[in-house]
Write a protein that holds these residues in place. Structure first.
Motif, PDB file in Angstrom:
ATOM      1  N   THR A   1      29.188  30.759  39.531  1.00  0.00           N
ATOM      2  CA  THR A   1      30.701  30.363  39.456  1.00  0.00           C
ATOM      3  C   THR A   1      31.459  31.581  39.072  1.00  0.00           C
ATOM      4  OG1 THR A   1      31.971  28.977  38.427  1.00  0.00           O
ATOM      5  CG2 THR A   1      30.376  29.587  36.839  1.00  0.00           C
ATOM      6  N   LEU A   2      32.613  31.841  38.785  1.00  0.00           N
ATOM      7  CA  LEU A   2      33.391  32.796  38.425  1.00  0.00           C
ATOM      8  C   LEU A   2      34.374  32.400  37.539  1.00  0.00           C
ATOM      9  CD1 LEU A   2      32.697  32.897  41.694  1.00  0.00           C
ATOM     10  CD2 LEU A   2      33.674  35.240  41.567  1.00  0.00           C
ATOM     11  N   ASP A   3      34.565  33.454  36.814  1.00  0.00           N
ATOM     12  CA  ASP A   3      36.183  33.069  35.879  1.00  0.00           C
ATOM     13  C   ASP A   3      37.345  32.860  36.841  1.00  0.00           C
ATOM     14  OD1 ASP A   3      38.565  34.263  34.488  1.00  0.00           O
ATOM     15  OD2 ASP A   3      37.136  34.323  32.853  1.00  0.00           O
ATOM     16  N   PRO A   4      38.286  32.192  36.394  1.00  0.00           N
ATOM     17  CA  PRO A   4      39.372  31.867  37.326  1.00  0.00           C
ATOM     18  C   PRO A   4      40.005  33.179  37.770  1.00  0.00           C
ATOM     19  CG  PRO A   4      39.167  30.021  35.756  1.00  0.00           C
ATOM     20  CD  PRO A   4      38.051  30.975  35.376  1.00  0.00           C
ATOM     21  N   VAL A   5      40.040  34.128  36.825  1.00  0.00           N
ATOM     22  CA  VAL A   5      40.771  35.487  36.928  1.00  0.00           C
ATOM     23  C   VAL A   5      39.966  36.078  38.205  1.00  0.00           C
ATOM     24  CG1 VAL A   5      41.279  37.769  35.816  1.00  0.00           C
ATOM     25  CG2 VAL A   5      41.280  35.869  34.576  1.00  0.00           C
ATOM     26  N   ASP A   6      38.866  36.054  38.283  1.00  0.00           N
ATOM     27  CA  ASP A   6      37.977  36.680  39.336  1.00  0.00           C
ATOM     28  C   ASP A   6      38.242  35.926  40.585  1.00  0.00           C
ATOM     29  OD1 ASP A   6      36.992  38.871  37.880  1.00  0.00           O
ATOM     30  OD2 ASP A   6      34.923  38.273  37.836  1.00  0.00           O
ATOM     31  N   MET A   7      38.451  34.403  40.580  1.00  0.00           N
ATOM     32  CA  MET A   7      38.722  33.611  41.851  1.00  0.00           C
ATOM     33  C   MET A   7      39.809  34.144  42.418  1.00  0.00           C
ATOM     34  SD  MET A   7      37.534  29.788  40.656  1.00  0.00           S
ATOM     35  CE  MET A   7      36.014  29.255  39.922  1.00  0.00           C
ATOM     36  N   ALA A   8      41.143  34.308  41.474  1.00  0.00           N
ATOM     37  CA  ALA A   8      42.248  34.796  41.898  1.00  0.00           C
ATOM     38  C   ALA A   8      42.368  36.001  42.766  1.00  0.00           C
ATOM     39  CB  ALA A   8      43.186  34.836  40.729  1.00  0.00           C
ATOM     40  N   ARG A   9      41.288  37.001  42.383  1.00  0.00           N
ATOM     41  CA  ARG A   9      41.109  38.130  43.006  1.00  0.00           C
ATOM     42  C   ARG A   9      40.854  38.048  44.639  1.00  0.00           C
ATOM     43  NH1 ARG A   9      37.723  42.705  39.909  1.00  0.00           N
ATOM     44  NH2 ARG A   9      38.476  44.009  41.875  1.00  0.00           N
ATOM     45  N   PHE A  10      40.298  36.839  44.996  1.00  0.00           N
ATOM     46  CA  PHE A  10      39.845  36.395  46.234  1.00  0.00           C
ATOM     47  C   PHE A  10      41.182  35.630  46.997  1.00  0.00           C
ATOM     48  CE2 PHE A  10      35.787  37.179  44.546  1.00  0.00           C
ATOM     49  CZ  PHE A  10      34.979  37.664  45.448  1.00  0.00           C
ATOM     50  N   GLY A  11      42.044  35.559  46.181  1.00  0.00           N
ATOM     51  CA  GLY A  11      43.109  34.668  46.590  1.00  0.00           C
ATOM     52  C   GLY A  11      43.215  33.194  46.677  1.00  0.00           C
ATOM     53  N   VAL A  12      42.318  32.800  45.505  1.00  0.00           N
ATOM     54  CA  VAL A  12      42.120  31.431  45.271  1.00  0.00           C
ATOM     55  C   VAL A  12      43.109  31.203  43.939  1.00  0.00           C
ATOM     56  CG1 VAL A  12      40.745  29.379  44.367  1.00  0.00           C
ATOM     57  CG2 VAL A  12      39.759  31.058  46.110  1.00  0.00           C
ATOM     58  N   CYS A  13      44.125  31.033  44.085  1.00  0.00           N
ATOM     59  CA  CYS A  13      45.100  31.094  42.924  1.00  0.00           C
ATOM     60  C   CYS A  13      45.179  29.799  42.121  1.00  0.00           C
ATOM     61  CB  CYS A  13      46.539  31.292  43.456  1.00  0.00           C
ATOM     62  SG  CYS A  13      46.372  32.825  44.614  1.00  0.00           S
ATOM     63  N   ASP A  14      46.018  29.423  41.028  1.00  0.00           N
ATOM     64  CA  ASP A  14      46.315  28.569  40.450  1.00  0.00           C
ATOM     65  C   ASP A  14      45.168  27.673  40.017  1.00  0.00           C
ATOM     66  OD1 ASP A  14      49.193  28.728  40.533  1.00  0.00           O
ATOM     67  OD2 ASP A  14      49.149  28.351  42.509  1.00  0.00           O
TER      68      ASP A  14
ATOM     69  N   ARG B   1      30.557  38.212  37.609  1.00  0.00           N
ATOM     70  CA  ARG B   1      31.459  39.057  37.068  1.00  0.00           C
ATOM     71  C   ARG B   1      31.833  40.217  37.810  1.00  0.00           C
ATOM     72  NH1 ARG B   1      32.592  37.614  31.607  1.00  0.00           N
ATOM     73  NH2 ARG B   1      31.109  36.315  30.789  1.00  0.00           N
ATOM     74  N   LEU B   2      33.257  40.266  38.514  1.00  0.00           N
ATOM     75  CA  LEU B   2      33.471  41.368  39.225  1.00  0.00           C
ATOM     76  C   LEU B   2      33.419  42.676  38.692  1.00  0.00           C
ATOM     77  CD1 LEU B   2      36.097  39.773  41.753  1.00  0.00           C
ATOM     78  CD2 LEU B   2      33.681  40.116  42.015  1.00  0.00           C
ATOM     79  N   ALA B   3      33.753  42.653  37.428  1.00  0.00           N
ATOM     80  CA  ALA B   3      33.591  43.996  36.880  1.00  0.00           C
ATOM     81  C   ALA B   3      32.404  44.426  36.572  1.00  0.00           C
ATOM     82  CB  ALA B   3      34.224  43.615  35.193  1.00  0.00           C
ATOM     83  N   ASP B   4      31.270  43.880  36.851  1.00  0.00           N
ATOM     84  CA  ASP B   4      29.794  44.261  37.044  1.00  0.00           C
ATOM     85  C   ASP B   4      29.491  45.005  38.409  1.00  0.00           C
ATOM     86  OD1 ASP B   4      29.424  43.361  34.314  1.00  0.00           O
ATOM     87  OD2 ASP B   4      28.702  41.412  35.188  1.00  0.00           O
ATOM     88  N   HIS B   5      30.595  44.812  39.237  1.00  0.00           N
ATOM     89  CA  HIS B   5      30.480  45.387  40.543  1.00  0.00           C
ATOM     90  C   HIS B   5      31.416  45.986  41.053  1.00  0.00           C
ATOM     91  CE1 HIS B   5      26.950  42.506  40.899  1.00  0.00           C
ATOM     92  NE2 HIS B   5      27.880  41.693  40.363  1.00  0.00           N
ATOM     93  N   PRO B   6      31.652  47.163  40.570  1.00  0.00           N
ATOM     94  CA  PRO B   6      33.019  48.031  40.705  1.00  0.00           C
ATOM     95  C   PRO B   6      33.283  48.457  42.169  1.00  0.00           C
ATOM     96  CG  PRO B   6      31.534  49.250  39.462  1.00  0.00           C
ATOM     97  CD  PRO B   6      30.864  47.986  39.396  1.00  0.00           C
ATOM     98  N   GLY B   7      32.239  48.506  42.639  1.00  0.00           N
ATOM     99  CA  GLY B   7      32.242  48.666  44.169  1.00  0.00           C
ATOM    100  C   GLY B   7      32.723  47.990  45.217  1.00  0.00           C
ATOM    101  N   PHE B   8      32.732  46.810  44.681  1.00  0.00           N
ATOM    102  CA  PHE B   8      33.203  45.668  45.603  1.00  0.00           C
ATOM    103  C   PHE B   8      34.416  45.212  45.597  1.00  0.00           C
ATOM    104  CE2 PHE B   8      33.711  41.218  46.196  1.00  0.00           C
ATOM    105  CZ  PHE B   8      33.552  40.958  47.723  1.00  0.00           C
ATOM    106  N   VAL B   9      35.442  45.389  46.511  1.00  0.00           N
ATOM    107  CA  VAL B   9      36.785  44.921  46.229  1.00  0.00           C
ATOM    108  C   VAL B   9      37.328  43.746  47.040  1.00  0.00           C
ATOM    109  CG1 VAL B   9      39.277  45.790  46.362  1.00  0.00           C
ATOM    110  CG2 VAL B   9      37.223  47.371  45.660  1.00  0.00           C
ATOM    111  N   PRO B  10      37.618  42.686  46.522  1.00  0.00           N
ATOM    112  CA  PRO B  10      38.046  41.512  47.484  1.00  0.00           C
ATOM    113  C   PRO B  10      39.124  41.830  48.183  1.00  0.00           C
ATOM    114  CG  PRO B  10      37.394  40.916  45.244  1.00  0.00           C
ATOM    115  CD  PRO B  10      37.608  42.380  45.133  1.00  0.00           C
ATOM    116  N   GLN B  11      39.471  41.285  49.234  1.00  0.00           N
ATOM    117  CA  GLN B  11      40.575  41.549  49.962  1.00  0.00           C
ATOM    118  C   GLN B  11      41.254  40.434  50.658  1.00  0.00           C
ATOM    119  OE1 GLN B  11      38.416  43.791  53.412  1.00  0.00           O
ATOM    120  NE2 GLN B  11      38.464  45.536  52.354  1.00  0.00           N
TER     121      GLN B  11
END
Length: 322
Positions: A264-277, A306-316
């Protein structure tokens, strides 16, 4: 005989051909089994919330699923199977325009059926509220993700398990080999049918005779799933790599299963993939991590990404969340 989602029921959504019972069962064995076993383990310690005795408890593995309308919400409790998703679609068409939410708990199930449900959720503009044990596998992929907005109730989990269908093989030879490796010459049958060595040999012979047909059914299901997946995500603004982070990040390797690591992911990280609200309790991640750590049988098999643990990966994503 194949079963279809009635195009009238889907209110303008293109009809999907849903596989015959055996095809659906066989394909789900490969695509969902690892998720099923992990989600059943998860269910052992996530307490169900107290329910009004007048309505069904939200059991995510209910068969048949519980489908009912209450106030402004359509409720769906149970596995995502063809027959029950058709009931969900029928209930949605019959529901008054005031119905604006889908309240769901489901471990997942048939991906093609889940896609049909997800298309209806998006077409109707429903918000999705995850209750009970949570929303896993194809429920997370195709009901939670396409929703207008999303709520995770306290104690519930939204679990992904590396299941982008873009990576599924369309080679019949692959599926023939997979069937032989996993079933050793015979698909599961009622044990009462195999009481003698001769009967067992008959089963093995029939298995070999039907192998090409079974492999072709797998290939068709993969194609149906890929096409439905594209309908859900193309133009949505959501980066579908959310569903298969194990293909892009260094996550723990889970041996002996096909679905891989669940997360699972933190909702803040979900939003980085475009899964908002996504509305979730403030301690959603902390609570999930405490629970995962408390279960020795889940160590290395499930976790929080946690995306912070993978700084080389950037959602688009194609959209920016507020």
């Amino acid at each position: 005989m194949d079963r279809r989602v009635d195009p009238a029921v889907t209110a303008g959504i293109a009809p999907l051909t849903l596989g015959a019972t055996q095809r659906s069962r066989m394909t789900r064995m490969q695509m969902e089994w690892s998720a099923f076993t992990l989600l059943m383990a998860l269910a052992l310690a996530v307490p169900a919330r107290a329910q009004d005795a007048a309505k069904p408890a939200p059991d995510w593995d209910s068969e048949p699923a519980q489908v009912f309308v209450e106030g402004d919400a359509l409720h769906y409790y149970g596995a995502l199977e063809v027959r029950d998703v058709n009931r969900l679609l029928q209930a949605l068409v019959a529901a008054p325009a005031t119905v604006s939410r889908l309240v769901v708990t489901s471990r997942g199930g048939d991906a093609v059926a889940a896609i049909a449900a997800g298309e209806a959720v998006r077409a109707r503009g429903l918000a999705v509220e995850v209750v009970g044990r949570g929303c896993g596998s194809s429920c997370a992929n195709y009901l939670f993700v396409p929703a207008r907005s999303r709520t995770i109730a306290p104690g519930s989990l939204v679990m992904f398990h590396n299941s982008c269908p873009t990576g599924f093989s369309e080679d019949p030879a692959y599926w023939r080999g997979w069937l032989r490796r996993n079933y050793g010459g015979g698909l599961p049958v009622d044990r009462s049918q195999v009481r003698t060595a001769r009967a067992h040999e008959d089963v093995r012979r029939q298995f070999e005779q039907d192998l090409d047909t079974h492999a072709a059914q797998f290939v068709q299901t993969v194609r149906d799933t890929k096409a439905g997946h594209r309908r859900i995500f193309d133009g949505s603004g959501i980066d579908d790599r959310l569903l298969c982070l194990g293909d892009h990040l260094e996550l723990p390797r889970v041996t002996g299963t096909d679905g891989g690591y669940m997360y699972t992911l933190d909702p803040v990280d979900m939003a980085r993939f475009g899964v908002c609200d996504v509305a979730a309790p403030d301690d959603y991640v902390a609570r999930a991590e405490r629970y995962f750590r408390s279960r020795a049988d889940l160590q290395g098999r499930v976790g929080v990404v946690r995306l912070a643990d993978h700084p080389g990966f950037v959602p688009q994503p194609g959209v920016a969340c507020r």
